[in-house]
Design an enzyme around this catalytic site. Structure first.
Site, PDB file in Angstrom:
ATOM      1  N   SER A   1     -11.057   7.451 -31.689  1.00  0.00           N
ATOM      2  CA  SER A   1     -11.174   8.596 -30.775  1.00  0.00           C
ATOM      3  C   SER A   1     -10.607   9.904 -31.332  1.00  0.00           C
ATOM      4  O   SER A   1     -10.946  10.975 -30.858  1.00  0.00           O
ATOM      5  CB  SER A   1     -10.468   8.272 -29.452  1.00  0.00           C
TER       6      SER A   1
ATOM      7  N   ASP B   1      -4.017  14.119 -23.111  1.00  0.00           N
ATOM      8  CA  ASP B   1      -3.908  13.026 -22.126  1.00  0.00           C
ATOM      9  C   ASP B   1      -2.758  12.137 -22.605  1.00  0.00           C
ATOM     10  O   ASP B   1      -1.956  12.565 -23.430  1.00  0.00           O
ATOM     11  CB  ASP B   1      -5.249  12.281 -21.958  1.00  0.00           C
TER      12      ASP B   1
ATOM     13  N   HIS C   1      -3.971  11.287 -26.623  1.00  0.00           N
ATOM     14  CA  HIS C   1      -4.589  12.168 -27.623  1.00  0.00           C
ATOM     15  C   HIS C   1      -3.975  13.566 -27.616  1.00  0.00           C
ATOM     16  O   HIS C   1      -3.822  14.166 -26.547  1.00  0.00           O
ATOM     17  CB  HIS C   1      -6.093  12.289 -27.338  1.00  0.00           C
TER      18      HIS C   1
END
Ligand code: NAG
Ligand code: NAG
Ligand code: NAG
Length: 357
Positions: A42, A332, A335
């Site tokens: 991600s 978040d 990340h």
């Protein structure tokens, strides 16, 4: 005072980045790389997961809050991600698109794409657990991609692009944080040192396969200080939400083995330029000394309470969002924000610039 300091520091980093981009664009000692090709999780997924059946998704607000047109592209941040910032610094383009999900122009294809998929790892089980695209499948997509490039520019030029492109490989966090520490499967099978060896072996095999497909300049990024990710502070940091020392030590041990292995490959594979990139040290410094970098918060993310919200739980229906994400290290609970990524990338360019292009 603090906001002036923050603004100045932001200015400084933008100035460093743009002067580097400029120097690299106009007065290079080596030619500008023709493309950037990205594999991983991600950290560098610009939206491949939009196109597959997985719960690891973020193509909805508030993701993309500070992206162009506040668009939630599937990038796991408020704005740009490291692959975009690297492409920009190298003078290639401003955004690295996802290979899957949209029809890409010939120009987009030949200047590089990302195959990365949120939730994957070097350990194949990591992608399986969340139905992400495994690193092996990312390599299969790369083979398909090479055929497309060949169809556009012809065999000779395609081989030249493949050989001279910059390759970025960024994964491993989820192997430790999710697969090893949070689920029981691998812990039944391996103690931590053996799991780290297993994962590094898998990383080494990935890089060798990539090399045999024609890649030469391959940057492999380290694991971050996993114990300091907001979600891991919540899960394993006790009531005070401290950085979990065991998780951080695991990341250090993994990084040390990964670094040795990459050095070994660099020495043994002819004409390879394989570079281990340490993100652990600069990110830990940012987390431990946020004010120094103009941040006010490094223990919780901007989205919601910042202590657990990530992907499906960070959405505009259920969560409030901080006003100014640039004051936060994390977007978040897992990340970093675009601003934290910018600082990391400028650090990478300062430390390794000559090696990367
Ligand atoms: C850039 O290249 C030009 C011509 O090769 C040279 O004269 C000039 O000194 C270079 N500038 C820098 C900053 O290296
Ligand atoms: C991990 O690999 C290293 C280097 O190959 C080796 O020295 C060490 O004994 C291995 N550790 C385990 C637990 O397998
Ligand atoms: C990798 O090997 C090349 C020689 O093939 C060398 O020039 C380069 O410095 C090495 N990179 C690292 C990070 O050691």
């Amino acid at each position: 005072m603090d906001s002036m300091r923050a603004a100045f520091i932001t200015f400084l980093h933008v100035a460093i980045l743009s002067s580097l981009a400029c120097a690299k664009g106009n007065n290079r000692t080596s030619p500008r790389p023709p493309a950037i090709v990205v594999f991983g999780d991600s950290i560098v997924d610009p939206g491949n997961n939009n196109a597959i059946l997985t719960t690891v998704k973020c193509n909805f607000p508030p993701y993309g809050k500070d992206f162009v047109h506040q668009q939630a592209t599937g990038r796991f941040s408020n704005g740009k991600i490291p692959s975009d910032l690297m492409a920009s610094v190298l003078g290639i383009k401003e955004y690295v698109p996802a290979y899957l999900g949209t029809k890409l122009s010939a120009q987009e294809l030949i200047t590089g794409v990302s195959f990365a998929s949120g939730g994957c790892g070097f350990d194949p089980l990591t992608a399986d657990l969340v139905s992400a695209i495994s690193m092996e499948d990312q390599l299969n997509l790369f083979k398909e991609y090479k055929e497309k490039v060949k169809a556009i520019v012809g065999e000779e030029k395609a081989a030249e692009i493949t050989n001279n492109a910059v390759y970025l490989v960024a994964t491993g966090t989820d192997d430790l944080a999710n697969t090893y520490f949070t689920t029981p499967f691998r812990r039944l099978e391996f103690d931590l040192p053996s799991y780290i060896n297993f994962t590094v072996k898998s990383a080494s095999s990935f890089v060798q396969k990539l090399y045999h497909l024609g890649a030469r300049k391959i940057s492999v990024v380290s694991a971050p200080p996993i114990g300091c990710l907001p979600s891991q502070r919540t899960l394993a940091g006790g009531i005070e939400r401290i950085c979990n020392p065991t998780y951080n030590q695991a990341a250090v041990a993994f990084n040390s083995r990964l670094s040795n292995e990459m050095q070994k490959l660099n020495n043994t594979l002819p004409r390879a330029r394989i570079l281990y990139v340490d993100l652990y040290t600069p990110l830990l410094d940012i987390i431990l000394h946020p004010l120094k970098y103009g941040f006010v918060e490094s223990k919780r993310g901007c989205c919601g309470s910042g202590t657990f919200e990530v992907t499906l739980t960070c959405n505009s229906l259920t969560t409030l969002v901080c006003e100014d994400a640039s004051k936060y290290v994390f977007w978040d609970s897992y990340h970093p924000t675009e601003r934290a990524y910018r600082i990391l990338i400028s650090n990478v360019v300062q430390r390794y610039g000559a090696f990367i292009n």
